[in-house]
Scaffold this motif. Structure first.
Motif, PDB file in Angstrom:
ATOM      1  N   ARG A  31       0.845  -1.194   0.000  1.00 35.70           N
ATOM      2  CA  ARG A  31       0.000   0.000   0.000  1.00 35.70           C
ATOM      3  C   ARG A  31       0.873   1.234   0.000  1.00 35.70           C
ATOM      4  N   SER A  38       0.017  11.005   3.602  1.00 32.54           N
ATOM      5  CA  SER A  38      -0.819  11.957   4.315  1.00 32.54           C
ATOM      6  C   SER A  38      -1.194  13.018   3.292  1.00 32.54           C
ATOM      7  N   TYR A  89      -0.086   7.501  14.075  1.00 31.48           N
ATOM      8  CA  TYR A  89       0.446   6.711  12.963  1.00 31.48           C
ATOM      9  C   TYR A  89       0.721   5.275  13.408  1.00 31.48           C
ATOM     10  N   ILE A 111       6.348  -0.834   2.537  1.00 29.17           N
ATOM     11  CA  ILE A 111       7.484  -0.101   1.961  1.00 29.17           C
ATOM     12  C   ILE A 111       7.283   1.349   2.368  1.00 29.17           C
ATOM     13  N   ARG A 112       8.226   1.879   3.122  1.00 30.26           N
ATOM     14  CA  ARG A 112       8.049   3.240   3.631  1.00 30.26           C
ATOM     15  C   ARG A 112       9.416   3.887   3.798  1.00 30.26           C
ATOM     16  N   TRP A 153      11.093   6.106   9.168  1.00 33.18           N
ATOM     17  CA  TRP A 153      10.303   5.257  10.066  1.00 33.18           C
ATOM     18  C   TRP A 153      11.117   4.143  10.712  1.00 33.18           C
TER      19      TRP A 153
HETATM   20  N1  GLU Z   1       1.639   8.431   6.238  1.00 42.59           N
HETATM   21  C1  GLU Z   1       2.964   7.938   6.401  1.00 42.59           C
HETATM   22  C2  GLU Z   1       3.916   8.864   5.684  1.00 42.59           C
HETATM   23  O1  GLU Z   1       3.448   9.612   4.839  1.00 42.59           O
HETATM   24  C3  GLU Z   1       3.035   6.548   5.827  1.00 42.59           C
HETATM   25  C4  GLU Z   1       4.226   5.751   6.109  1.00 42.59           C
HETATM   26  C5  GLU Z   1       3.922   4.317   5.727  1.00 42.59           C
HETATM   27  O2  GLU Z   1       3.953   4.033   4.524  1.00 42.59           O
HETATM   28  O3  GLU Z   1       3.637   3.516   6.594  1.00 42.59           O
HETATM   29  O4  GLU Z   1       5.084   8.871   5.945  1.00 42.59           O
END
Ligand code: GLU
Length: 525
Positions: free
Chosen positions: A42, A46, A231, A248-249, A253
């Motif tokens: 996914r 934001s 989050y 995948i982020r 994070w």
């Molecule tokens: N909303 C988070 C961001 O924009 C998502 C990070 C994720 O993919 O879990 O960094």
């Protein structure tokens, strides 16, 4: 763990009774019926009103891994920060995905896909945690927390709500009722059982297993001001119930990974496989150092820039694809694949550190891409760009489709020797601007051989075939005692104002006799 709260108290704390039990949620969102190895990914932006190239990069990886494995790619809108909401922000994201060809499949069974519409789910999970003593209502005010912070700083402790600093973690039911009776609205915090003296090992598909100190912070799960999740908690609930297999982020994070693994383990759920992608960097023009592409300083940090500046979206995708799958370019050069979508990328090979986005390299991909387009397609793309983003000049250039087709068709009939001088749609129009009288700029520096031009006009016949036309040029050169090339150069400069152009005969054929004569006469003045 602490004592769990009673059902009634949980309903008071959360504002309503939970809608589901965990077992009901498990049933409502069953394991996906997919083949082994199918990845469920996914993109979870934001809605800030801006789509960063780093976001597009992540979304491309999500989309590619899901599509090549026969999985599912989703778009989830992380709109839990109600303070930051911007009009049209979601439209900007959806439109960018659409423009860059990243197709997602938000199956209604696993929705809704706006976090703001998933409150029932978060509250149901929070209720379970409150009932089992793994979370608690916390009534610390902003002022209380500020004081705690100051004290921690003064004493040299790590800041945050943990251990003894977590004032409300062991409140009794009576204490909680008293706070509620007092009109206070709590946040819901994790009752952390982590011990930072111990290490927790977390897996990242690219980085391997990473050891972190365990998390002991009682982080907020549900915020007091709007009842929406943080989050961390939304990630836990959503990626579990949406049955995400690969998260995948961005690498920002990575420090939260031990907390997330802790949350999944606490629930007894399998954590997804994580891939933390590097930032998209550039070499700073001033310092010569590599740094992250900045929203403030770099227009190319915004994906909208590529659309308005007329970069082919395919080229941007190809280039980003080559950044995340470095073997792609070679496979393409060897003719093994045609586009990034045909190439089998490996999650494990996604780069771990600062991926460079270099506009010069993008140019190469763009030239390759435009070079591969059939003329009618090229005309259509340039026209669409001009009509949407171009100025009046660009619009004028695309108004006569037949003429534009002639202009852009020059030297494009030989697939083995494709011209690669077009980079963007806007630069393409600029490159061929001399074909329009309104845009033609006569070359006032070039010293024309007027005898050669005159001689040419005397014998010029616009219906001559190429051989006849060339024979006439050779004859003029002979009679004036100059080189064939000099005659051609005089004509070239007279017609285009430039010393470097594509095939001269084609230029004349496209321009037509009237224009050719007018320009040559102009140069003879
Ligand atoms: N909303 C988070 C961001 O924009 C998502 C990070 C994720 O993919 O879990 O960094």
């Amino acid at each position: 763990m602490r004592n769990g709260l009673s059902k009634d108290l949980i309903a008071r704390v959360l504002g309503t009774a939970p809608k589901y039990t965990i077992a009901e949620l498990e049933e409502k969102f069953p394991a996906r019926n997919l083949a082994d190895g199918a990845m469920v990914t996914r993109f979870a932006p934001s809605p800030t009103g801006y789509m960063h190239i780093g976001g597009l990069y992540g979304a491309l990886i999500d989309c590619k891994l899901a599509s090549q494995s026969g999985g599912v790619f989703m778009l989830r809108i992380e709109d839990t920060d109600t303070k930051r909401e911007v009009a049209d922000a979601v439209k900007i994201i959806e439109e960018s995905m659409h423009r860059f060809g990243l197709q997602y499949n938000n199956m209604p069974e696993y929705g809704p896909y706006y976090q703001s519409q998933r409150k029932d789910i978060y509250h149901s999970v929070a209720a379970e945690l409150l009932a089992t003593g793994r979370a608690y209502p916390c009534f610390l005010s902003a002022d209380d927390m500020e004081k705690i912070r100051e004290n921690q700083k003064a004493a040299g402790f790590a800041t945050g709500i943990y251990g003894e600093w977590a004032r409300d973690r062991d409140l009794t039911e009576e204490d909680i009722v008293a706070h509620l009776d007092n009109g206070e609205v709590p946040s819901i915090r994790l009752y952390s059982m982590g011990n930072p003296e111990q290490r927790i090992f977390c897996k990242d598909a690219v980085r391997g297993s990473i050891g972190f100190p365990e998390n002991n912070e009682d982080i907020v799960l549900i915020k007091s001001n709007d009842g929406l999740p943080t989050y961390h908690f939304a990630h836990l609930c959503d990626d579990h119930f949406m049955r995400t297999t690969h998260v995948i982020r961005g690498e920002e994070w990575l420090p939260s990974l031990p907390l997330h693994v802790q949350l999944f383990r606490m629930m007894g759920w399998n954590a997804p496989m994580y891939i933390h992608t590097s930032t998209i960097d550039k070499i700073d023009e001033e310092t010569g150092k590599q740094r992250k592409l900045s929203k403030r300083k770099d227009p190319e940090a915004n994906v909208a820039f590529f659309l308005s500046a007329g970069w082919p979206v395919e080229a941007v995708i190809e280039y980003l694809g080559n950044i995340c799958a470095s073997g792609y370019e070679e496979a393409k050069m060897k003719g093994q694949v045609n586009t990034f979508w045909d190439y089998e990328m490996r999650a494990k090979k996604i780069p771990m550190s600062g991926a460079l986005f270099d506009m010069k390299k993008l140019e190469w991909w763009a030239k390759e891409f435009i070079g591969s387009l059939p003329v009618p397609e090229l005309v259509a793309r340039v026209t669409a760009w001009a009509n949407e983003y171009g100025n009046d000049t660009n619009k004028m250039q695309v108004a006569d489709e037949k003429y534009l087709t002639g202009v852009l068709g020059i030297e494009r009939d030989n697939p083995k020797r494709v011209r690669k001088d077009f980079i963007t749609w806007s630069q393409t129009l600029e490159n061929v601007a001399f074909f329009w009288d309104e845009l033609f700029v006569a070359n006032t520096e070039y010293e024309f051989n007027k005898d050669a031009l005159r001689a040419f006009l005397e014998t010029y016949n616009e219906s001559d075939d190429k051989d006849t036309w060339w024979a006439k040029i050779v004859a003029i050169a002979e009679s004036l005692g100059i080189k064939n090339g000099d005659v051609a150069m005089n004509l070239r400069v007279a017609l285009s104002g430039r010393t470097n152009t594509p095939d001269l005969y084609s230029i004349m054929s496209v321009m037509g006799g009237h224009r050719v004569i007018k320009r040559i006469e102009g140069a003879m003045k």
